[in-house]
Scaffold this active site. Structure first.
Site, mmCIF file in Angstrom:
data_model
loop_
_atom_site.group_PDB
_atom_site.id
_atom_site.type_symbol
_atom_site.label_atom_id
_atom_site.label_comp_id
_atom_site.label_asym_id
_atom_site.label_seq_id
_atom_site.Cartn_x
_atom_site.Cartn_y
_atom_site.Cartn_z
ATOM 1 N N HIS A 307 5.445 6.556 -9.717
ATOM 2 C CA HIS A 307 4.097 7.095 -9.582
ATOM 3 C C HIS A 307 3.756 7.904 -10.814
ATOM 4 O O HIS A 307 4.630 8.561 -11.384
ATOM 5 C CB HIS A 307 3.996 7.989 -8.337
ATOM 6 N N ASP A 364 3.423 3.044 -0.819
ATOM 7 C CA ASP A 364 3.346 1.606 -0.558
ATOM 8 C C ASP A 364 4.679 0.949 -0.233
ATOM 9 O O ASP A 364 4.709 -0.230 0.116
ATOM 10 C CB ASP A 364 2.730 0.889 -1.777
#
Ligand code: ACO
Length: 429
Positions: A307, A364
């Site tokens: 991320h 996710d």
């Protein structure tokens, strides 16, 4: 880190003061807006690694500590105690609603669930094989043509567009699910609970009835809450930059849906599940797959990992993982894939490649397993993310519109092309 009190930039021996903009918490900002006029230089920051594009009071993330708060409330508390529409109200209006405010908001959204017949015709015109994110982006843009009374930047229009987007997008996404199974597009029922109505329109049989499993209702509500906002991510920044041209909210959100579809952003939930399947199909061990990722030879990435902001465990991923066991057990989900995902995480988190780069599971990584257990097909995963992100996009559009400092988003560049050439007639080339 102690607070910086002054900042000066020296260019060719000439120093200029840079203004510091204070955050209530988190990184303060160094204002470089006047740099061009004072020095002739532009700033270079590909991917906006170090650029604050705006001030915002909606969502706070501390990527090192894995903290996420909506309007100051920790995501873990909201995930435990709130509902999606309550969180939507919070994000959009700034404070938690009273019971009366929430009831009125829920009712108003429920009243706007009906969609124009033309929208149904529009949806039916796409091939059944179309990816639902492409159809969704088109449908959200098209909403402005069916509801022109909600297009505009006045308070009335924005309030109307807010509830229309929350209500009608839910129905459009439920219709997209229904199209997968070839079912007729049924009418919303007035006054239904948001998540129940979404599930009923998506999954009921021809009689329009559906017994909603309370585990599904709670799990979906939770997933929507976890996705509701994430400050200046790729799709939200897209919504803001499109909206900065004073494009209407439908056009702006439609563009955000396009940005969300990419596998490096929201499309990663679909990509992660496909990756699990691919590992199984190819008969790789987890170790072999991780070696391929580290090798970078085939361009493989560990989807659902890494991320830009989180350099520790994504708190949303942690919540999903913590409920996945129970939800999968109750819904009869794919525990084999869940076990494989957990093993993949374990191996990656003890591997220097991932440790050094601070790559952890993001939201996710595990969500697809839950969506699958709820019987959503893989291409529907990212539209479900879009449904969750809708309040965030709306809140940011509204915040931007109300900020007197908003200017059209228009970055600069470092030009590296030819300096000047003279046109050469065709016969001389
Ligand atoms: N698998 C393997 N290596 C990775 C991964 C990954 N998932 N993510 C980053 N890396 C490596 C990069 O190869 C790079 O290595 P290098 O230093 O040897 O060149 C390093 O980590 C830094 O990666 P960047 O791509 O520069 O990091 P950036 O902040 O630009 O990208 C992103 C963040 C796009 C999320 C990235 O981590 C990624 O591609 N993840 C997989 C896709 C994904 O899960 N996206 C969802 C994000 S959450 C969301 O949007 C809802």
């Amino acid at each position: 880190m102690s607070q910086v009190t002054d900042a000066r930039l020296t260019v060719d021996g000439s120093a200029s003061e840079l203004e510091i903009e204070r955050a209530t918490i988190g990184n303060d900002g160094l204002s470089v807006a006047n740099l061009l006029s004072t020095t002739g230089l532009v700033t270079v920051d590909p991917g906006f690694m170090n650029t604050a594009s705006c001030e915002s009071s909606i969502t706070y993330i501390d990527g090192d500590q894995g903290i996420l708060r909506y309007r100051g409330y920790p995501i873990e508390q909201l995930a435990k105690s709130s509902t999606f529409l309550e969180v939507a109200y919070l994000l959009i209006h700034g404070d938690l609603p009273t019971q009366d405010q929430l009831t009125a908001f829920n009712n108003r959204v429920a009243r706007h669930m009906h969609v124009h017949e033309g929208i149904k015709t529009f949806l039916e015109a796409f091939p059944r094989s179309a990816h639902p994110m492409a159809v969704l982006s088109g449908a959200v843009s098209a909403l402005s043509t069916f509801y022109p009374e909600s297009v505009g930047r006045g308070e009335y229009e924005i309030e109307l567009a807010t509830v229309q987007l929350l209500a009608k997008t839910a129905v459009v996404i439920a219709y997209l699910q229904r199209r997968v199974t070839g079912g007729e597009l049924i009418e919303p029922r007035p006054g239904g609970h948001y998540v129940d109505e979404f599930m009923r329109i998506a999954f009921s049989g021809p009689d329009g009835n559906l017994d909603i499993d309370p585990t599904v209702r709670r799990a979906l509500d939770l997933l929507l809450i976890l996705h509701a906002d994430h400050e200046q991510n790729c799709s939200t920044s897209t919504v803001r930059i499109v909206g900065s041209s004073q494009a209407n909210i439908y056009a702006s959100v439609s563009a955000g849906i396009g940005a969300l579809s990419g596998p490096l952003h929201g499309g990663a939930n679909e990509a992660a599940l496909r990756m699990f399947d691919q590992i199984k199909e190819q008969g790789d061990t987890i170790e072999q797959f991780v070696a391929k990722v580290k090798d970078k030879a085939e361009g493989a990435r560990l989807m659902g990992f890494g991320h830009r902001v989180y350099k520790s465990y994504d708190p949303r991923g942690a919540v999903v993982k913590s409920v996945a066991d129970k939800v999968l057990e109750q819904l009869g989900g794919n525990n084999e894939t869940f076990d494989m995902a957990k093993r993949l995480e374990e191996i990656a988190l003890s591997d220097d490649y991932f440790v050094e780069r601070k790559l952890y599971p993001n939201v996710d990584f595990y969500t697809g397993l839950l969506y699958s257990a709820m019987k959503f097909p893989v291409p529907m995963f990212t539209p479900l993310f879009a449904l969750g992100r809708m309040p965030g996009w709306i809140a940011h559009y509204r915040e931007m519109m109300n900020d007197p400092r908003t200017k059209i988003g228009r970055p600069r560049q470092i030009y590296t092309g030819e300096v000047e050439r003279t046109y050469v007639p065709m016969e001389q080339r």
